[in-house]
Design a protein around this motif. Structure first.
Motif, PDB file in Angstrom:
ATOM      1  N   SER A 116     100.120 -19.413  36.805  1.00  0.00           N
ATOM      2  CA  SER A 116     100.390 -18.402  37.821  1.00  0.00           C
ATOM      3  C   SER A 116     100.781 -17.083  37.179  1.00  0.00           C
ATOM      4  O   SER A 116     100.327 -16.011  37.591  1.00  0.00           O
ATOM      5  CB  SER A 116     101.500 -18.888  38.755  1.00  0.00           C
ATOM      6  N   MET A 117     101.635 -17.150  36.130  1.00  0.00           N
ATOM      7  CA  MET A 117     102.127 -15.937  35.484  1.00  0.00           C
ATOM      8  C   MET A 117     100.997 -15.175  34.801  1.00  0.00           C
ATOM      9  O   MET A 117     100.833 -13.964  34.992  1.00  0.00           O
ATOM     10  CB  MET A 117     103.208 -16.294  34.461  1.00  0.00           C
ATOM     11  N   VAL A 118     100.194 -15.880  34.003  1.00  0.00           N
ATOM     12  CA  VAL A 118      99.153 -15.207  33.224  1.00  0.00           C
ATOM     13  C   VAL A 118      97.979 -14.805  34.098  1.00  0.00           C
ATOM     14  O   VAL A 118      97.439 -13.698  33.974  1.00  0.00           O
ATOM     15  CB  VAL A 118      98.688 -16.111  32.062  1.00  0.00           C
ATOM     16  N   SER A 119      97.575 -15.689  35.004  1.00  0.00           N
ATOM     17  CA  SER A 119      96.390 -15.377  35.814  1.00  0.00           C
ATOM     18  C   SER A 119      96.636 -14.210  36.757  1.00  0.00           C
ATOM     19  O   SER A 119      95.688 -13.502  37.121  1.00  0.00           O
ATOM     20  CB  SER A 119      95.957 -16.612  36.609  1.00  0.00           C
ATOM     21  N   SER A 120      97.900 -13.999  37.149  1.00  0.00           N
ATOM     22  CA  SER A 120      98.179 -12.851  38.011  1.00  0.00           C
ATOM     23  C   SER A 120      97.848 -11.543  37.308  1.00  0.00           C
ATOM     24  O   SER A 120      97.501 -10.546  37.957  1.00  0.00           O
ATOM     25  CB  SER A 120      99.647 -12.865  38.439  1.00  0.00           C
ATOM     26  N   ALA A 121      97.937 -11.534  35.974  1.00  0.00           N
ATOM     27  CA  ALA A 121      97.591 -10.341  35.204  1.00  0.00           C
ATOM     28  C   ALA A 121      96.121 -10.332  34.806  1.00  0.00           C
ATOM     29  O   ALA A 121      95.488  -9.269  34.755  1.00  0.00           O
ATOM     30  CB  ALA A 121      98.467 -10.254  33.946  1.00  0.00           C
ATOM     31  N   MET A 122      95.552 -11.519  34.524  1.00  0.00           N
ATOM     32  CA  MET A 122      94.210 -11.585  33.941  1.00  0.00           C
ATOM     33  C   MET A 122      93.091 -11.646  34.976  1.00  0.00           C
ATOM     34  O   MET A 122      92.001 -11.119  34.730  1.00  0.00           O
ATOM     35  CB  MET A 122      94.117 -12.795  33.014  1.00  0.00           C
TER      36      MET A 122
ATOM     37  N   VAL B 188      88.811 -20.666  33.203  1.00  0.00           N
ATOM     38  CA  VAL B 188      89.360 -20.399  31.867  1.00  0.00           C
ATOM     39  C   VAL B 188      90.869 -20.197  31.943  1.00  0.00           C
ATOM     40  O   VAL B 188      91.611 -20.608  31.037  1.00  0.00           O
ATOM     41  CB  VAL B 188      88.662 -19.192  31.210  1.00  0.00           C
ATOM     42  N   ASN B 189      91.372 -19.617  33.028  1.00  0.00           N
ATOM     43  CA  ASN B 189      92.820 -19.477  33.175  1.00  0.00           C
ATOM     44  C   ASN B 189      93.496 -20.835  33.371  1.00  0.00           C
ATOM     45  O   ASN B 189      94.573 -21.088  32.815  1.00  0.00           O
ATOM     46  CB  ASN B 189      93.148 -18.552  34.358  1.00  0.00           C
ATOM     47  N   ALA B 190      92.870 -21.703  34.156  1.00  0.00           N
ATOM     48  CA  ALA B 190      93.430 -23.047  34.348  1.00  0.00           C
ATOM     49  C   ALA B 190      93.426 -23.829  33.044  1.00  0.00           C
ATOM     50  O   ALA B 190      94.410 -24.494  32.695  1.00  0.00           O
ATOM     51  CB  ALA B 190      92.629 -23.793  35.423  1.00  0.00           C
ATOM     52  N   SER B 191      92.329 -23.748  32.296  1.00  0.00           N
ATOM     53  CA  SER B 191      92.202 -24.518  31.058  1.00  0.00           C
ATOM     54  C   SER B 191      93.155 -24.023  29.984  1.00  0.00           C
ATOM     55  O   SER B 191      93.770 -24.822  29.257  1.00  0.00           O
ATOM     56  CB  SER B 191      90.754 -24.439  30.547  1.00  0.00           C
TER      57      SER B 191
ATOM     58  N   ALA C 137      90.807 -13.513  25.258  1.00  0.00           N
ATOM     59  CA  ALA C 137      92.163 -12.986  25.378  1.00  0.00           C
ATOM     60  C   ALA C 137      93.038 -13.882  26.242  1.00  0.00           C
ATOM     61  O   ALA C 137      94.231 -14.052  25.970  1.00  0.00           O
ATOM     62  CB  ALA C 137      92.134 -11.570  25.951  1.00  0.00           C
ATOM     63  N   VAL C 138      92.460 -14.461  27.296  1.00  0.00           N
ATOM     64  CA  VAL C 138      93.216 -15.384  28.146  1.00  0.00           C
ATOM     65  C   VAL C 138      93.753 -16.544  27.320  1.00  0.00           C
ATOM     66  O   VAL C 138      94.913 -16.949  27.463  1.00  0.00           O
ATOM     67  CB  VAL C 138      92.325 -15.899  29.300  1.00  0.00           C
ATOM     68  N   VAL C 139      92.900 -17.092  26.452  1.00  0.00           N
ATOM     69  CA  VAL C 139      93.332 -18.206  25.599  1.00  0.00           C
ATOM     70  C   VAL C 139      94.461 -17.761  24.675  1.00  0.00           C
ATOM     71  O   VAL C 139      95.494 -18.438  24.541  1.00  0.00           O
ATOM     72  CB  VAL C 139      92.146 -18.756  24.787  1.00  0.00           C
ATOM     73  N   GLY C 140      94.296 -16.600  24.042  1.00  0.00           N
ATOM     74  CA  GLY C 140      95.305 -16.107  23.125  1.00  0.00           C
ATOM     75  C   GLY C 140      96.632 -15.822  23.809  1.00  0.00           C
ATOM     76  O   GLY C 140      97.700 -16.140  23.283  1.00  0.00           O
ATOM     77  N   VAL C 141      96.568 -15.236  24.998  1.00  0.00           N
ATOM     78  CA  VAL C 141      97.787 -14.913  25.729  1.00  0.00           C
ATOM     79  C   VAL C 141      98.542 -16.186  26.101  1.00  0.00           C
ATOM     80  O   VAL C 141      99.768 -16.262  25.977  1.00  0.00           O
ATOM     81  CB  VAL C 141      97.470 -14.081  26.989  1.00  0.00           C
ATOM     82  N   ASN C 142      97.836 -17.204  26.550  1.00  0.00           N
ATOM     83  CA  ASN C 142      98.495 -18.455  26.919  1.00  0.00           C
ATOM     84  C   ASN C 142      99.136 -19.125  25.720  1.00  0.00           C
ATOM     85  O   ASN C 142     100.198 -19.744  25.835  1.00  0.00           O
ATOM     86  CB  ASN C 142      97.496 -19.408  27.579  1.00  0.00           C
ATOM     87  N   ALA C 143      98.502 -18.998  24.561  1.00  0.00           N
ATOM     88  CA  ALA C 143      99.068 -19.610  23.357  1.00  0.00           C
ATOM     89  C   ALA C 143     100.352 -18.918  22.934  1.00  0.00           C
ATOM     90  O   ALA C 143     101.289 -19.567  22.458  1.00  0.00           O
ATOM     91  CB  ALA C 143      98.045 -19.570  22.223  1.00  0.00           C
ATOM     92  N   PHE C 144     100.432 -17.595  23.119  1.00  0.00           N
ATOM     93  CA  PHE C 144     101.571 -16.834  22.607  1.00  0.00           C
ATOM     94  C   PHE C 144     102.624 -16.516  23.660  1.00  0.00           C
ATOM     95  O   PHE C 144     103.805 -16.395  23.334  1.00  0.00           O
ATOM     96  CB  PHE C 144     101.095 -15.511  21.989  1.00  0.00           C
ATOM     97  N   ALA C 145     102.197 -16.364  24.913  1.00  0.00           N
ATOM     98  CA  ALA C 145     103.110 -15.783  25.899  1.00  0.00           C
ATOM     99  C   ALA C 145     103.705 -16.776  26.866  1.00  0.00           C
ATOM    100  O   ALA C 145     104.729 -16.492  27.473  1.00  0.00           O
ATOM    101  CB  ALA C 145     102.387 -14.686  26.697  1.00  0.00           C
ATOM    102  N   SER C 146     103.090 -17.946  27.054  1.00  0.00           N
ATOM    103  CA  SER C 146     103.544 -18.817  28.142  1.00  0.00           C
ATOM    104  C   SER C 146     104.270 -20.056  27.661  1.00  0.00           C
ATOM    105  O   SER C 146     104.545 -20.958  28.439  1.00  0.00           O
ATOM    106  CB  SER C 146     102.340 -19.252  28.995  1.00  0.00           C
ATOM    107  N   SER C 147     104.607 -20.119  26.380  1.00  0.00           N
ATOM    108  CA  SER C 147     105.212 -21.334  25.852  1.00  0.00           C
ATOM    109  C   SER C 147     106.622 -21.570  26.367  1.00  0.00           C
ATOM    110  O   SER C 147     107.125 -22.688  26.308  1.00  0.00           O
ATOM    111  CB  SER C 147     105.235 -21.287  24.321  1.00  0.00           C
ATOM    112  N   VAL C 148     107.288 -20.530  26.840  1.00  0.00           N
ATOM    113  CA  VAL C 148     108.663 -20.722  27.310  1.00  0.00           C
ATOM    114  C   VAL C 148     108.726 -21.230  28.742  1.00  0.00           C
ATOM    115  O   VAL C 148     109.803 -21.497  29.244  1.00  0.00           O
ATOM    116  CB  VAL C 148     109.467 -19.402  27.212  1.00  0.00           C
TER     117      VAL C 148
END
Length: 430
Positions: free
Chosen positions: A116-122, A139-142, A96-107
């Motif tokens: 920082s944004m995603v790992s704070s939730a994951m 995995v969050n860093a990668s 899920a971490v991989v999927g979220v980064n692909a869809f949610a952090s591109s902006v």
């Protein structure tokens, strides 16, 4: 001699801790004084021309959109949707971490900011699910390298601005390498799960997930923002600035609708966006003066002459340039690296027969992976601090992911259609 002064002063100031725009302006000023290039008005004139591009107006709104998405809580909705698909498998949260980064952090314009944004939730969810902190941080860093590669990508905007390449082609060109990077990370998680290194599904999903339709409806508005940007730019319905403004307004309306954003927080959001955007504009002003010296000194021609003496073909040059950007990505953020070095190397790449879209996209991919590369990758320091894990332990956990990402990068470099197939298909003759 002038070039030695230019880059010598640049890196000396950076080593002393000067902001990148100060280092660029300082090196340009010293070189102008020593070489006697032009009059005293040359530097301010070139600085003004550096920020004269109206497309730069898009950058503050893309940054605002990223801030709004984080405040609106859209990331969690995408997490819930990802867990519907992956929650039943061992290591589901890692997928899920991989999927979220692909869809949610591109902006986000910065992979460390995305991390920082995603790992704070994951990270809290993974800790509760029984994951080791070292693996969770790794995995969050990668996965953070994915956001700036997948469209819409702010670093691609900078590539377009300094090279005059089609932003739509760059966006679409990032899809192929982005998918390969996703698969590489998924494969590494799968390998770790098969070795029994990750918790099973029951440890992660104590509650039964909501129906798919409900989760999709909740996540669809969040997923709609990147889709809206792509459709607008590819279809030519709006300019990059217009689509950035509309997309930021769209996310703001979502925040109001979900009641996660209130008018009270807007002044702080606008202030933070303005401050960050002003640093970007100062950087572009510095680039105006810096690239003037590069042009006057014919640096591109000198690099082309060296490449000609080495008798490098397109593939050899591409691999050498990718190694260079990988190393640069360890010590510089993507934006200054793109602004300083891409205007020098892109003309050489085109002259030697490298596809410019291929080169531009791979430059971004390399710079992102450089942020994950020991011993100086910024993502490692960010997640070591956020995850509260020793730096050495994090590096050991990151190495399998880094190896997989490098294989995906090499594949994208050696097989040009991985990058160029979709742009050529959607932009025939472009």
């Amino acid at each position: 001699m002038e070039l030695l002064i230019l880059f010598g002063v640049l890196f000396a100031l950076m080593l002393l801790g000067a902001p990148i725009f100060v280092a660029m302006l300082g090196s340009a000023l010293v070189t102008l004084a020593v070489a006697g290039i032009g009059s005293g008005t040359v530097l301010p004139t070139q600085m003004a021309s550096g920020v004269a591009n109206p497309q730069l107006l898009a950058i503050p709104f893309f940054i605002l959109m990223g801030e709004l998405m984080a405040r609106a809580g859209l990331t969690q909705r995408i997490v819930d949707l990802m867990m519907y698909f992956f929650g039943r498998y061992r290591g589901g949260l890692a997928y899920a971490v991989v999927g979220v980064n692909a869809f949610a952090s591109s902006v986000s314009g910065s992979a460390p900011a995305s991390a920082s944004m995603v790992s704070s939730a994951m990270l809290p969810a993974m800790s509760k699910g029984g994951y080791r902190r070292e693996f969770s941080s790794a995995v969050n860093a990668s996965a953070a390298v994915l956001g700036p590669v997948m469209p819409p990508s702010v670093p691609m905007v900078f590539v377009s601005l300094v090279t005059a390449l089609s932003l739509g082609q760059l966006f679409i060109g990032g899809i192929g390498p982005g998918i390969l990077l996703c698969l590489a990370l998924f494969g590494t998680v799968f390998w770790q799960a098969r070795r029994g290194k990750l918790p099973d599904a029951t440890a992660e999903t104590a509650e039964k997930p909501a129906p798919f339709g409900t989760l999709l409806l909740r996540a669809a508005p969040a997923l709609g923002a990147p889709v809206f940007i792509l459709v607008g730019i590819i279809g030519g319905f709006v300019t990059i600035t217009e689509v950035a403004i509309i997309a930021a307004f769209y996310v703001l309306l979502l925040g109001f609708a979900y009641r996660t954003i209130t008018p009270r927080v807007l002044p702080a959001l606008f202030r933070d966006t303005s401050v960050f955007s002003s640093t970007i504009m100062m950087l572009f002003a510095a680039v105006g003066g810096f690239t003037f010296i590069i042009a006057v000194q014919r640096v591109g021609d000198q690099v082309a002459d060296v490449i000609g003496e080495w008798e490098l073909g397109p593939t050899a040059f591409l691999l050498l340039a990718m190694l260079f950007f990988l190393i640069i990505g360890m010590v510089l953020d993507a934006v200054p690296a793109i602004l300083i070095f891409l205007p020098i190397l892109m003309p050489v790449a085109i002259d030697i027969g490298v596809d410019p879209i291929h080169f531009g996209v791979l430059t971004v991919v390399n710079l992102m992976i450089g942020l994950l590369t020991p011993p100086m990758g910024a993502l490692l320091f960010v997640l070591s601090k956020i995850g509260q894990v020793p730096f050495g332990a994090l590096v050991r956990e990151v190495l399998p992911f880094l190896t997989a990402l490098l294989i995906a990068l090499l594949t994208s470099a050696l097989i040009e259609p991985v990058v160029t197939f979709l742009p050529d298909l959607l932009f025939p003759g472009g």
